[in-house]
Enzyme design. Structure first.
Site, short mmCIF file in Angstrom:
data_model
loop_
_atom_site.label_atom_id
_atom_site.label_comp_id
_atom_site.label_asym_id
_atom_site.label_seq_id
_atom_site.Cartn_x
_atom_site.Cartn_y
_atom_site.Cartn_z
N HIS A 1 -8.88 7.16 1.33
CA HIS A 1 -8.37 8.40 0.75
C HIS A 1 -9.37 9.00 -0.22
CE1 HIS A 1 -7.60 5.61 -2.59
NE2 HIS A 1 -7.46 6.66 -3.38
N HIS B 1 -4.86 1.69 7.67
CA HIS B 1 -5.16 1.11 6.36
C HIS B 1 -6.58 0.55 6.26
CE1 HIS B 1 -4.10 -0.79 2.52
NE2 HIS B 1 -4.84 -1.81 2.94
N GLN C 1 -9.51 12.52 -3.24
CA GLN C 1 -8.65 13.19 -4.19
C GLN C 1 -9.12 14.62 -4.42
OE1 GLN C 1 -7.71 11.01 -7.89
NE2 GLN C 1 -9.08 9.39 -7.18
N CYS D 1 0.84 -1.20 0.00
CA CYS D 1 0.00 0.00 0.00
C CYS D 1 0.87 1.25 0.00
CB CYS D 1 -0.92 0.02 1.22
SG CYS D 1 -1.85 1.56 1.31
N CYS E 1 0.31 3.72 3.16
CA CYS E 1 0.55 3.35 4.55
C CYS E 1 1.84 3.99 5.05
CB CYS E 1 0.64 1.83 4.68
SG CYS E 1 -0.93 1.05 5.09
N HIS F 1 -6.79 1.76 0.99
CA HIS F 1 -6.45 2.73 2.05
C HIS F 1 -7.37 3.95 1.94
CE1 HIS F 1 -3.25 3.96 4.99
NE2 HIS F 1 -4.04 5.02 4.92
N ASN G 1 -13.81 8.65 -4.57
CA ASN G 1 -14.35 7.44 -5.17
C ASN G 1 -14.08 6.33 -4.17
OD1 ASN G 1 -15.02 8.74 -7.60
ND2 ASN G 1 -12.97 8.39 -8.43
#
Ligand code: ZN
Ligand code: ZN
Ligand code: FE
Length: 317
Positions: A142, A89, A144, A30, A33, A140, A129
């Site tokens: 997140h 994570h 954007q 990942c 991480c 993980h 998304n």
């Protein structure tokens, strides 16, 4: 890599010849991480990073094709960033504490201000998304952002409607919608002191809820500290309701609609969050198929009142 103008639909298309060849990550690795080479050392709660495979760049290469009067092209100048919500994570936004979600909101605000102040950035688009079904390959937690050198067409359309309403009536169109939804009550999902969540009368997606600040504000920097905490709190509740109703980590697209950052005044715009979840029932996918995609007309196979009731009754803890 460039922007190409579609003269028929009157909109810019982002063309990136190389992004299609993004490498697949090794199994179990990942990049978001702590300890990965992309992540700075030391303690952090939230983090923004440049997107390694950006569709827009501050110093873009010249367009791969010549621009002429019919077929216009221009450099894909802008910024793409990743917003990491937590070092954990296996968490999701819904699992985080209100304090941690508030830290995400603070980072969104900071990035909006910094990127929005650049003269070539006309619009800062913050989104998430979530879920493999949306095509996300990294688990993980997140989101954007895309900082655009133009105002994207959906925002443009909202601006046109709300400007017209403001000129005609002297009122904010969004404030009137909020007022109407709060009076009707049938489509309200939940609310707190400063924010309200509902499935609008005119919802496009079966679970396409929207979250609005009750006060008339155009963008995140105008929210008070207390309002940002209330925003974090309602976000968490809505996400928990989704997860509980579907008994899974619910996938969605989530977008922030804020005023443009092109230096002009947008007193008639009202900040809000929109969700587009790809499900219409448990195990049933909502496709945006021919009628939606080719005619731009939404078919809603339930009523927003039905769907709002399901979410209202779904536990928020
Ligand atoms: Zn990770
Ligand atoms: Zn308003
Ligand atoms: Fe919107």
């Amino acid at each position: 890599m460039e922007l190409r103008w579609d003269p028929i639909m009157s909109q810019w298309i982002i063309v990136s010849g190389k992004r299609g060849k993004r490498p697949l990550l090794p199994e179990g690795y990942c990049p978001f991480c702590p300890g990965s080479e992309e992540i700075p050392e030391g303690d952090w709660t939230v983090l923004s990073l440049p997107n390694k495979f950006p569709a827009l760049q501050p110093e873009p290469p010249p367009p791969s094709v010549k621009s002429d009067r019919l077929y216009r092209s221009r450099p894909a100048k802008g910024v793409c960033e990743i917003i990491i919500y937590t070092p954990k994570h296996d968490a999701t936004l819904a699992d985080l504490s209100v304090k941690n979600i508030k830290a995400v909101i603070d980072l969104w605000t900071e990035r909006f201000i910094e990127l929005g102040s650049r003269d070539y950035i006309k619009y800062v688009f913050i989104f998430e998304n979530k879920g493999r079904i949306i095509g996300v390959t990294l688990d993980h937690p997140h989101g954007q952002l895309y900082a655009f050198p133009f105002i994207p067409p959906i925002i443009q359309r909202e601006l046109t409607s709300s400007r017209r309403y403001w000129r005609r009536t002297g009122n904010c169109l969004f404030c009137r919608v909020i007022e109407k939804e709060r009076r009707d009550m049938t489509r309200i999902v939940c609310e707190n002191e400063d924010f309200v969540c509902f499935l609008p009368f005119f919802a496009h997606w079966p679970y396409g809820v929207q979250i609005y600040p009750k006060r008339h504000v155009g963008a995140l920097p105008e929210l008070s500290e207390k309002e940002k905490t209330m925003f974090a709190s309602i976000l968490k509740k809505v996400l928990r309701k989704f997860d509980n109703l579907f008994e899974m980590s619910f996938p969605y697209m989530m977008v922030l609609h804020q005023r443009p950052t092109d230096g002009k005044g947008y007193p008639y715009y009202h900040f809000h969050v929109e969700f587009y979840p790809p499900y219409r029932e448990k195990n049933k996918i909502k496709y945006f198929a021919s009628v939606e995609t080719g005619a731009g007309t939404v078919t809603f196979d339930y009523t927003p009142e039905m769907k709002a009731k399901e979410l209202r009754e779904s536990p928020e803890t």
